[in-house]
Write an enzyme that holds these catalytic residues in place. Structure first.
Site, PDB file in Angstrom:
ATOM      1  N   HIS A   1       0.749  -1.262  -0.140  1.00  0.00           N
ATOM      2  CA  HIS A   1      -0.146   0.010   0.121  1.00  0.00           C
ATOM      3  C   HIS A   1       0.787   1.198  -0.145  1.00  0.00           C
ATOM      4  O   HIS A   1       0.235   2.554  -0.147  1.00  0.00           O
ATOM      5  CB  HIS A   1      -1.007   0.001   1.000  1.00  0.00           C
ATOM      6  CG  HIS A   1      -0.721   0.221   2.537  1.00  0.00           C
ATOM      7  ND1 HIS A   1       0.213  -0.514   3.208  1.00  0.00           N
ATOM      8  CD2 HIS A   1      -0.103   1.528   3.217  1.00  0.00           C
ATOM      9  CE1 HIS A   1       0.710  -0.215   4.421  1.00  0.00           C
ATOM     10  NE2 HIS A   1       0.344   1.143   4.414  1.00  0.00           N
TER      11      HIS A   1
ATOM     12  N   ASP B   1       0.294  -7.761   1.071  1.00  0.00           N
ATOM     13  CA  ASP B   1       0.892  -6.319   1.525  1.00  0.00           C
ATOM     14  C   ASP B   1       2.291  -6.084   1.686  1.00  0.00           C
ATOM     15  O   ASP B   1       2.719  -5.445   2.526  1.00  0.00           O
ATOM     16  CB  ASP B   1      -0.043  -5.721   2.662  1.00  0.00           C
ATOM     17  CG  ASP B   1      -0.027  -4.365   2.902  1.00  0.00           C
ATOM     18  OD1 ASP B   1       0.180  -3.729   1.639  1.00  0.00           O
ATOM     19  OD2 ASP B   1       0.231  -3.639   3.792  1.00  0.00           O
TER      20      ASP B   1
ATOM     21  N   SER C   1       4.165   2.653   7.878  1.00  0.00           N
ATOM     22  CA  SER C   1       4.035   1.483   6.943  1.00  0.00           C
ATOM     23  C   SER C   1       5.363   0.957   6.221  1.00  0.00           C
ATOM     24  O   SER C   1       5.753   1.828   5.474  1.00  0.00           O
ATOM     25  CB  SER C   1       2.886   1.610   6.128  1.00  0.00           C
ATOM     26  OG  SER C   1       1.734   1.474   6.819  1.00  0.00           O
TER      27      SER C   1
END
Length: 495
Positions: free
Chosen positions: A221, A254, A337
């Site tokens: 992402h 992910d 992230s």
């Protein structure tokens, strides 16, 4: 349990993550967040490509905030964020709950903040809400500074201040193994990633050096905006900035791998630990760029292991990701992230990917929320395997059992549905489940020693394995418990 990709509000419950299947995918755009079809009695084929979604990591649509953390399974059918029907196409319906841990910048409130200090630069697209939060924080800081200055003036009767220099100074030495020593050693091998689409939307995340060839591991992402011809850059703590390209990305896991263009010859890959040997209570250190504040180091402990998590950024174009995560209380926020979660020796044990949040951004902002001590990381043993596959072929490989399971809310197990996607058989002919004798109506309650309480939990557990692995399935049929061994099959690609 569902969570948010750092920064996005978690919906009441995650859209049930469909297991990747070899069944036909649902029509494009099906099941956008908040409009996913009911998960009535069917679900994705466990271990196969999940159905299209509209929620997590990849972003574009603002997510609801304030929703409590919920245990899998997904949202009840018929409600916003409900999982799509069994066997839907790859991207499973984005869990209307989880949100990725980080990326941001852009205008629509996605997972992170634009990379620029002290204030994020304006951008179109996702991340606006996050940027707004950052601006609000800076304003608050300005107010606080002003008040402090005023108090100092009121308390300064002489009109001058004398600052005494400390005596006996010198270089401060830190013991090997201290947080300071680990940070000093590992920070130079982390990067702040900026991803921008051709339309100008994008965000900021983190990554770390995987090998001397210039490969950087991060979250899918984080780089999603740059997948189709966008711009990607990576900046090291010393200020050196490099253009980069995407080598491969895996929506379901992910995980993504990018490569630096004209990579320097002195790269030092971070050492990889063994996430299987991590214990609850072990110390953790997280490195990232929360809200665009690059090179930030936070600490905590492993709060739990094997936490079933479905995460999403809530956009209608993104796909959900599922993991059996390492839970940590180290502060993780939008922008963290893709960054490394380290053990006390500085070895990578996970990739920071999602957070559970209260949905409150403070100062009346409707942007992404921050850390409340519930962060989730992809175990490095799994991420390493995925990264190696992406570097080798550019495509992810998912393990599967070849059975469509229900995504309905419940805690009794993962029920094999009566029918698969688009009228296909619930149990794939000749697949692992078929060969093991599993049938529609069977309820899977354990995979090896892991308790299975729902379809999404089963998916996350299956994906911690590799195709060809032998596992033991415990299931119930007609009120009786049975155990059978099977060999996991494989599915290549996200679609």
């Amino acid at each position: 349990m569902s969570t948010e990709n750092e920064g996005t509000a978690v919906p009441p419950a995650p859209s049930a993550p469909p297991v990747p299947v070899d069944a036909p995918a649902s029509a494009p755009g099906a099941a956008p967040q908040g409009h996913a079809p009911s998960a009535a009695t069917s679900g994705p084929v466990a271990g196969s490509t999940p159905p299209p979604e509209g929620a997590p990591y990849p972003q574009g649509a603002a997510q609801p905030e304030g929703a409590p953390t919920t245990q899998f399974p997904p949202v009840p059918p018929g409600q916003p964020g409900a999982p799509s029907a069994a066997g839907a196409g790859w991207p499973p319906p984005p869990p209307g709950v989880p949100s990725h841990a980080g990326g941001g910048g852009g205008a629509s409130g996605v997972w992170g903040a634009a990379y620029q200090e002290p204030a994020p630069k304006p951008r179109k697209g996702r991340g606006g809400l996050v940027a707004a939060v950052l601006v609000a924080a800076l304003v608050a800081g300005g107010v606080g500074g002003g008040i402090g200055y005023q108090l100092a003036r009121n308390d300064d009767s002489t009109g001058s201040t004398t600052v005494s220099a400390a005596t006996g100074g010198g270089d401060v030495k830190h013991d090997n193994g201290s947080v300071a020593a680990v940070a000093a050693k590992d920070l130079p091998s982390t990067v702040t990633i900026e991803a921008e689409s051709t339309s100008g939307q994008g965000g900021t995340g983190t990554g770390f050096v995987f090998d001397k060839q210039g490969h950087i591991v991060t979250n899918n992402h984080v780089v999603a905006d740059a997948v189709d011809g966008g711009k990607l850059t990576a900046t090291f703590p010393n200020g050196k900035r490099y253009d980069a390209e995407i080598i491969g990305h895996a929506q379901g896991y992910d995980v993504a791998v990018i490569k630096l263009k004209n990579a320097p010859s002195d790269l030092n890959p971070l050492p990889l630990g063994d996430s299987d040997r991590v214990a609850v209570g072990d110390a953790t250190i997280a490195i990232g760029a929360p809200f665009g504040l690059s090179n930030t180091v936070t600490t905590g402990i492993i709060s739990a292991k094997n936490r079933p998590v479905a995460s999403s950024d809530g956009s209608s174009s993104s796909k959900a990701s599922y993991m059996s995560a390492l839970q940590t209380d180290a502060s993780i926020n939008p922008g963290n992230s893709g960054g490394p979660l380290l053990d006390a020796q500085g070895a990578v044990i996970g990739i920071n990917s999602a957070i559970q949040s209260t949905g409150s951004s403070g100062l009346g902002s409707s942007g992404q929320s921050g850390s409340i001590g519930l962060g989730f990381a992809i175990p490095i043993n799994q991420a390493k395997y995925v990264a190696q596959q992406l570097i080798k072929t550019g495509k992810p490989v998912y393990a599967k059992i070849g059975a469509s399971v229900s995504l309905e809310d419940g805690s009794s197990g993962a029920k094999i549905t009566d029918q698969g996607a688009a009228g296909a058989a619930a149990v794939e002919s000749g697949g692992p489940a078929d060969k093991a004798g599993l049938k529609p109506g069977d309820v899977i309650t354990k995979l090896d020693d892991s308790v299975i309480d729902s379809g999404p939990t089963l998916i996350g557990e299956i994906w911690t394995h590799k195709p060809g692995d032998k596992v033991t399935i415990t299931y119930e049929r007609d009120g009786k418990s049975h155990t059978v061994d099977l060999t996991l099959g494989a599915r290549v690609g996200d679609s």
